[in-house]
Design a protein around this motif. Structure first.
Motif, PDB file in Angstrom:
ATOM      1  N   ASP A 139     -40.873  20.754  24.733  1.00 51.09           N
ATOM      2  CA  ASP A 139     -39.397  20.741  24.739  1.00 51.09           C
ATOM      3  C   ASP A 139     -38.869  19.427  24.166  1.00 51.09           C
ATOM      4  O   ASP A 139     -37.899  19.423  23.388  1.00 51.09           O
ATOM      5  N   GLN A 140     -39.486  18.316  24.529  1.00 57.51           N
ATOM      6  CA  GLN A 140     -39.060  17.024  24.010  1.00 57.51           C
ATOM      7  C   GLN A 140     -39.323  16.920  22.516  1.00 57.51           C
ATOM      8  O   GLN A 140     -38.487  16.419  21.757  1.00 57.51           O
ATOM      9  N   ALA A 141     -40.499  17.397  22.083  1.00 56.20           N
ATOM     10  CA  ALA A 141     -40.814  17.370  20.656  1.00 56.20           C
ATOM     11  C   ALA A 141     -39.796  18.178  19.860  1.00 56.20           C
ATOM     12  O   ALA A 141     -39.311  17.727  18.807  1.00 56.20           O
ATOM     13  N   LEU A 142     -39.467  19.351  20.339  1.00 57.79           N
ATOM     14  CA  LEU A 142     -38.499  20.208  19.641  1.00 57.79           C
ATOM     15  C   LEU A 142     -37.112  19.585  19.655  1.00 57.79           C
ATOM     16  O   LEU A 142     -36.365  19.680  18.667  1.00 57.79           O
ATOM     17  N   ALA A 143     -36.758  18.928  20.756  1.00 61.69           N
ATOM     18  CA  ALA A 143     -35.433  18.293  20.849  1.00 61.69           C
ATOM     19  C   ALA A 143     -35.327  17.116  19.884  1.00 61.69           C
ATOM     20  O   ALA A 143     -34.292  16.924  19.223  1.00 61.69           O
ATOM     21  N   LEU A 144     -36.387  16.335  19.786  1.00 58.60           N
ATOM     22  CA  LEU A 144     -36.376  15.211  18.848  1.00 58.60           C
ATOM     23  C   LEU A 144     -36.278  15.707  17.412  1.00 58.60           C
ATOM     24  O   LEU A 144     -35.584  15.119  16.578  1.00 58.60           O
ATOM     25  N   SER A 145     -36.979  16.779  17.116  1.00 53.42           N
ATOM     26  CA  SER A 145     -36.898  17.349  15.765  1.00 53.42           C
ATOM     27  C   SER A 145     -35.510  17.910  15.487  1.00 53.42           C
ATOM     28  O   SER A 145     -34.973  17.760  14.377  1.00 53.42           O
ATOM     29  N   ALA A 146     -34.902  18.552  16.479  1.00 49.57           N
ATOM     30  CA  ALA A 146     -33.567  19.129  16.302  1.00 49.57           C
ATOM     31  C   ALA A 146     -32.535  18.055  15.985  1.00 49.57           C
ATOM     32  O   ALA A 146     -31.555  18.313  15.264  1.00 49.57           O
ATOM     33  N   ARG A 147     -32.756  16.848  16.492  1.00 49.02           N
ATOM     34  CA  ARG A 147     -31.840  15.746  16.167  1.00 49.02           C
ATOM     35  C   ARG A 147     -31.810  15.466  14.666  1.00 49.02           C
ATOM     36  O   ARG A 147     -30.822  14.955  14.134  1.00 49.02           O
ATOM     37  N   LEU A 148     -32.884  15.831  13.984  1.00 48.50           N
ATOM     38  CA  LEU A 148     -32.997  15.578  12.549  1.00 48.50           C
ATOM     39  C   LEU A 148     -32.510  16.756  11.704  1.00 48.50           C
ATOM     40  O   LEU A 148     -32.716  16.771  10.488  1.00 48.50           O
ATOM     41  N   ASN A 149     -31.847  17.721  12.328  1.00 47.71           N
ATOM     42  CA  ASN A 149     -31.408  18.912  11.581  1.00 47.71           C
ATOM     43  C   ASN A 149     -30.570  18.595  10.346  1.00 47.71           C
ATOM     44  O   ASN A 149     -30.693  19.289   9.322  1.00 47.71           O
ATOM     45  N   PRO A 150     -29.698  17.568  10.375  1.00 45.27           N
ATOM     46  CA  PRO A 150     -28.966  17.247   9.135  1.00 45.27           C
ATOM     47  C   PRO A 150     -29.889  16.874   7.978  1.00 45.27           C
ATOM     48  O   PRO A 150     -29.619  17.219   6.824  1.00 45.27           O
ATOM     49  N   LEU A 151     -31.004  16.206   8.296  1.00 39.02           N
ATOM     50  CA  LEU A 151     -31.984  15.868   7.263  1.00 39.02           C
ATOM     51  C   LEU A 151     -32.759  17.103   6.830  1.00 39.02           C
ATOM     52  O   LEU A 151     -32.971  17.325   5.631  1.00 39.02           O
TER      53      LEU A 151
END
Length: 297
Positions: A231-243
């Motif tokens: 869940d944390q890994a996916l959340a950190l990746s989701a923060r980069l959605n603009p990139l």
């Protein structure tokens, strides 16, 4: 090696030659950040645009600048004889492993691709990672072909393209491949926007283009997944959605990463081999705005 975060750096260059000092700084930065290994001369490293001498030089610089961090060197080329020569250069430079894509101009058959890996493995004293990247090679591996190649003695990892976006579907895809390969051959996900999903689905590592420029956040994603906190890994990746959205808009990672490296002052402009160009005008500013908001450096 072949697990955790494998960071694939840009090979900055112009028509006047390689930016050796800039490349060395990129490698040193990755080693200091603590990436698990470094993949020089992958697609982000523009291997297909370089001469043998240039590739040998990059291999030497990468190994010399990485300290104790293992270095994997890309050896893909159109002809088997050239792959063998590049493998020799990589091993002479002290590479800990090699990365081989079935590069082609004429479309290859499965038997031809298997023959390539079989021939190269006979000449290697270091482990090999199979580079499955249909976006650049235009060759699509079947899982059955991966299974055949994975039996070869030097093969230790398979770098697969992006997994399905849903974790359960990604797990099914990884498990299908896992059933066909030896237990000591790892599976590493590429396709940065879906890498967290791949790690959550059971991939052993992440072969990351963006990690070659911004290792800090990519290491955080990888370490969270390795600790079992998907869940944390996916959340950190989701923060980069603009990139990640820009990757899709501009047709992949290379132009984004090279432009970002120029904007951050890591490399000089131009940094790509012609006819490739980094983003310009409004597109360049759009990326600059995203990078400022995300604060990746």
């Amino acid at each position: 090696m072949f697990t955790g975060l494998s960071a694939f750096p840009l090979t900055p260059m112009s028509e006047q030659g390689l930016q050796e000092e800039a490349f060395t700084r990129l490698i040193e930065r990755l080693a200091v950040a603590g990436v698990d290994d470094i993949g020089a001369l992958g697609s982000t490293g523009s291997y297909a645009y370089l001469t043998r001498a240039e590739r040998a030089r990059i291999a030497q610089l990468a190994v010399a600048s990485a300290g104790d961090t293992p270095v994997m060197i890309g050896i893909g080329a159109l002809r088997t004889r050239d792959v063998l020569a590049l493998a020799e250069d990589a091993q002479n430079a002290g590479a800990s492993g090699v990365l081989l894509a079935p590069a082609s101009y004429q479309k290859l058959t499965e038997d031809e691709v298997f023959g390539l890996y079989e021939t190269v493995c006979r000449a290697l004293s270091v482990p090999l990672c199979v580079y499955d990247n249909p976006g650049t090679t235009h060759f699509v591996f079947s899982d059955e072909l991966h299974g055949r190649i994975a039996q070869l003695p030097q093969v230790r990892s398979i770098k697969i393209p992006g997994v399905p976006a849903e974790v359960e579907k990604a797990k099914a895809r990884v498990e299908r491949l896992r059933q066909l390969i030896p237990s000591d051959v790892t599976i590493g996900v590429s396709g940065d926007p879906l890498a967290a999903t791949g790690l959550a689905a059971g991939c052993d590592g992440w072969y990351s283009a963006i990690g070659g420029l911004y290792p800090r956040i990519m290491l955080a994603i990888t370490r969270a997944a390795q600790a079992g906190d998907s869940d944390q890994a996916l959340a950190l990746s989701a923060r980069l959605n603009p990139l990640w959205a820009l990757f899709q808009t501009y047709g992949g990672s290379l132009r984004i990463i090279a432009t970002a490296a120029e904007l951050q002052g890591f490399v000089s402009r131009p940094s790509l081999p012609l006819p490739l160009k980094t983003l310009e005008g409004a597109d360049r500013q759009r990326l600059a705005d995203v990078l400022e908001r995300l604060d990746l450096a």
